[in-house]
Design a protein around this motif. Structure first.
Motif, short mmCIF file in Angstrom:
data_model
loop_
_atom_site.label_atom_id
_atom_site.label_comp_id
_atom_site.label_asym_id
_atom_site.label_seq_id
_atom_site.Cartn_x
_atom_site.Cartn_y
_atom_site.Cartn_z
N GLY A 100 -7.65 -60.85 -25.34
CA GLY A 100 -7.43 -62.04 -24.53
C GLY A 100 -5.95 -62.27 -24.21
N ILE A 101 -5.09 -61.95 -25.18
CA ILE A 101 -3.64 -62.16 -24.97
C ILE A 101 -3.10 -61.24 -23.88
CG2 ILE A 101 -1.37 -61.91 -26.06
CD1 ILE A 101 -2.72 -62.68 -28.71
N TYR A 102 -3.59 -60.00 -23.87
CA TYR A 102 -3.02 -59.00 -22.94
C TYR A 102 -3.95 -58.66 -21.80
CZ TYR A 102 0.31 -58.80 -26.67
OH TYR A 102 1.26 -59.16 -27.61
N LYS A 103 -4.96 -59.44 -21.66
CA LYS A 103 -5.98 -59.19 -20.63
C LYS A 103 -5.38 -59.12 -19.23
CE LYS A 103 -10.07 -61.59 -18.85
NZ LYS A 103 -10.90 -62.81 -18.99
N LYS A 104 -4.42 -59.98 -18.93
CA LYS A 104 -3.90 -60.04 -17.56
C LYS A 104 -3.23 -58.72 -17.16
CE LYS A 104 0.52 -62.23 -18.79
NZ LYS A 104 1.39 -63.41 -18.60
N TYR A 105 -2.52 -58.10 -18.12
CA TYR A 105 -1.87 -56.82 -17.82
C TYR A 105 -2.93 -55.74 -17.59
CZ TYR A 105 2.03 -59.23 -20.07
OH TYR A 105 2.98 -60.16 -20.44
N LEU A 106 -3.95 -55.75 -18.45
CA LEU A 106 -4.98 -54.72 -18.37
C LEU A 106 -5.76 -54.86 -17.07
CD1 LEU A 106 -6.24 -54.88 -22.06
CD2 LEU A 106 -4.56 -53.32 -21.06
N GLU A 107 -6.08 -56.09 -16.71
CA GLU A 107 -6.85 -56.29 -15.49
C GLU A 107 -6.03 -55.91 -14.25
OE1 GLU A 107 -8.19 -60.35 -15.66
OE2 GLU A 107 -10.05 -59.76 -16.70
N ALA A 108 -4.71 -56.08 -14.33
CA ALA A 108 -3.86 -55.67 -13.20
C ALA A 108 -3.96 -54.16 -12.96
CB ALA A 108 -2.42 -56.07 -13.47
N TYR A 109 -4.29 -53.43 -14.01
CA TYR A 109 -4.45 -51.98 -13.90
C TYR A 109 -5.93 -51.58 -13.76
CZ TYR A 109 0.44 -50.99 -15.02
OH TYR A 109 1.81 -50.90 -14.99
N GLY A 110 -6.77 -52.57 -13.57
CA GLY A 110 -8.18 -52.26 -13.38
C GLY A 110 -8.93 -51.93 -14.65
N LEU A 111 -8.42 -52.38 -15.79
CA LEU A 111 -9.08 -52.06 -17.07
C LEU A 111 -9.77 -53.30 -17.63
CD1 LEU A 111 -6.26 -49.92 -18.70
CD2 LEU A 111 -8.32 -49.13 -17.55
N GLY B 248 0.38 -44.31 -11.27
CA GLY B 248 -0.07 -45.65 -10.95
C GLY B 248 -1.07 -46.24 -11.93
N MET B 249 -1.53 -45.43 -12.87
CA MET B 249 -2.47 -45.94 -13.87
C MET B 249 -1.71 -46.27 -15.16
SD MET B 249 -5.38 -43.02 -13.31
CE MET B 249 -6.43 -43.65 -14.60
N LEU B 250 -2.22 -47.21 -15.91
CA LEU B 250 -1.58 -47.56 -17.16
C LEU B 250 -1.70 -46.42 -18.15
CD1 LEU B 250 -0.23 -49.72 -19.00
CD2 LEU B 250 -2.55 -50.30 -19.77
N GLU C 193 6.35 -51.50 -3.51
CA GLU C 193 6.33 -51.06 -2.11
C GLU C 193 7.46 -51.67 -1.29
OE1 GLU C 193 4.03 -52.76 -3.77
OE2 GLU C 193 2.87 -54.11 -2.49
N TYR C 194 8.14 -52.66 -1.83
CA TYR C 194 9.28 -53.28 -1.14
C TYR C 194 10.61 -52.83 -1.72
CZ TYR C 194 5.41 -56.23 0.33
OH TYR C 194 4.20 -56.67 0.81
N ASP C 195 10.56 -51.81 -2.57
CA ASP C 195 11.74 -51.29 -3.25
C ASP C 195 12.37 -52.28 -4.21
OD1 ASP C 195 12.90 -49.18 -0.50
OD2 ASP C 195 11.57 -48.77 -2.18
N ASN C 196 11.58 -53.20 -4.69
CA ASN C 196 12.03 -54.13 -5.74
C ASN C 196 11.56 -53.59 -7.08
OD1 ASN C 196 13.13 -56.02 -3.89
ND2 ASN C 196 11.09 -56.87 -3.53
N PRO C 197 12.26 -53.93 -8.16
CA PRO C 197 11.78 -53.49 -9.49
C PRO C 197 10.34 -53.93 -9.71
CG PRO C 197 13.98 -54.40 -9.67
CD PRO C 197 13.52 -54.65 -8.25
N LYS C 198 9.51 -52.99 -10.07
CA LYS C 198 8.08 -53.26 -10.20
C LYS C 198 7.80 -54.00 -11.49
CE LYS C 198 3.58 -50.94 -10.03
NZ LYS C 198 2.89 -49.63 -9.90
N LYS C 199 7.04 -55.05 -11.40
CA LYS C 199 6.64 -55.80 -12.59
C LYS C 199 5.16 -56.10 -12.52
CE LYS C 199 9.39 -59.12 -14.10
NZ LYS C 199 10.28 -60.29 -14.16
N ILE C 200 4.53 -56.10 -13.66
CA ILE C 200 3.17 -56.55 -13.80
C ILE C 200 3.26 -57.88 -14.57
CG2 ILE C 200 0.86 -56.00 -14.63
CD1 ILE C 200 1.88 -54.05 -12.52
#
Lengths: 135, 134
Positions: free
Chosen positions: A124-135, A63-65, A24-31
């Motif tokens: 467990g390893i990738y949980k943080k990415y998944l949770e960022a997408y609501g999964l 916007g969804m994974l 939303e700030y026009d910066n490269p989006k990262k999760i």
């Protein structure tokens, strides 16, 4: 003659045909450290190769994974997590969280459902990415 | 190929969950390798509508099911053989990929957002009504 990832073997890669999604700030989006890619022109799928070692890229769908790919130190994909309808895994039309492992020659292994209970370590390893997408 | 790069498709896209749209159907093309190195390549098709010329929405029935049909399936170690047979198979409404490559579209799904078959006509009507009313 077989041509699988020929672009990779010949030393030319396709990452210059991708760019970054913007937040939303026009910066490269990262999760976290995962870069969200968008396509230039009419490309599809995440890159077969990464210039950056040990990279993580995601592909979004409104916007969804849709997909997340993990690359090794040589830039080859090792893991792909997907969240979408898969006709041989999904019940009815529901998207299913699943993963594929890659071999070095770009062979994609069978899809495996992914959840905290069925693949505890991997999840467990990738949980943080998944949770960022609501999964 | 519409909305797609033919070189990319013929390189690795053809077995990497490519979603091709042709005459009312998405043809889902995917290859998966087992531990022995045998590739299971398949093409499943299901009905869909195009959105914004780049995306599709899957059409679902009243009971939330998707009418999925497997139109091509092959198990082999030889990926070149699989690819050749796939490109030659007349699975696209009686035509091969080579015959339709100029008119087939490579699309992406529109946000896990299927549409009920019963709502398709209704939405078309509302779109027309809204555009006519400015």
């Amino acid at each position: 003659m077989s041509s699988r990832g020929a672009i990779i073997r010949n030393g030319h890669v396709t990452t210059d045909e991708y760019t970054y999604a913007l937040d939303e700030y026009d910066n490269p989006k990262k999760i976290y450290d995962a870069k969200v890619l968008v396509w230039v022109g009419s490309r599809h799928n995440l890159p077969d190769y990464s210039h950056s070692p040990n990279a993580v890229y995601t592909k979004e769908n409104n916007g969804m994974l849709r997909q997340l790919r993990v690359y090794d130190s040589d830039g080859y994909p090792v893991l792909e997590i997907g969240y979408h309808f898969e006709s041989h895994l999904s019940k009815n039309n529901a998207p299913v969280l699943h993963y594929h492992l890659f071999k070095k020659n770009l062979d994609r292994e069978d899809a495996v459902p992914l959840s905290p209970t069925s693949c505890t370590e991997l999840y467990g390893i990738y949980k943080k990415y998944l949770e960022a997408y609501g999964l | 190929m519409i909305n797609g790069n033919l070189d990319q498709f013929l390189d690795t896209g053809w077995y990497s969950e490519a979603e091709l749209f042709y005459k009312g159907f998405i043809y889902w093309c995917e290859g998966q390798w087992d531990k022995s190195g045998t590739c299971h390549f398949f093409v499943n098709r299901f009905p869909a509508i195009v959105v914004e010329e780049q995306y599709y929405r899957m059409i679902i029935e009243d009971d939330d099911t998707v009418d999925v049909e497997c139109v091509f399936e092959l198990f082999d170690h030889d990926i070149d053989l699989i690819k050749r047979k796939f490109l030659e198979a007349k699975i696209f409404d009686g035509k091969s990929f080579c015959e339709i490559e100029k008119v087939v579209a490579w699309l992406d799904e529109y946000g896990n957002n299927p549409i009920y078959r019963r709502d398709i006509v209704k939405e078309d009507y509302m779109d027309r009504l809204n555009s006519e009313n400015g």
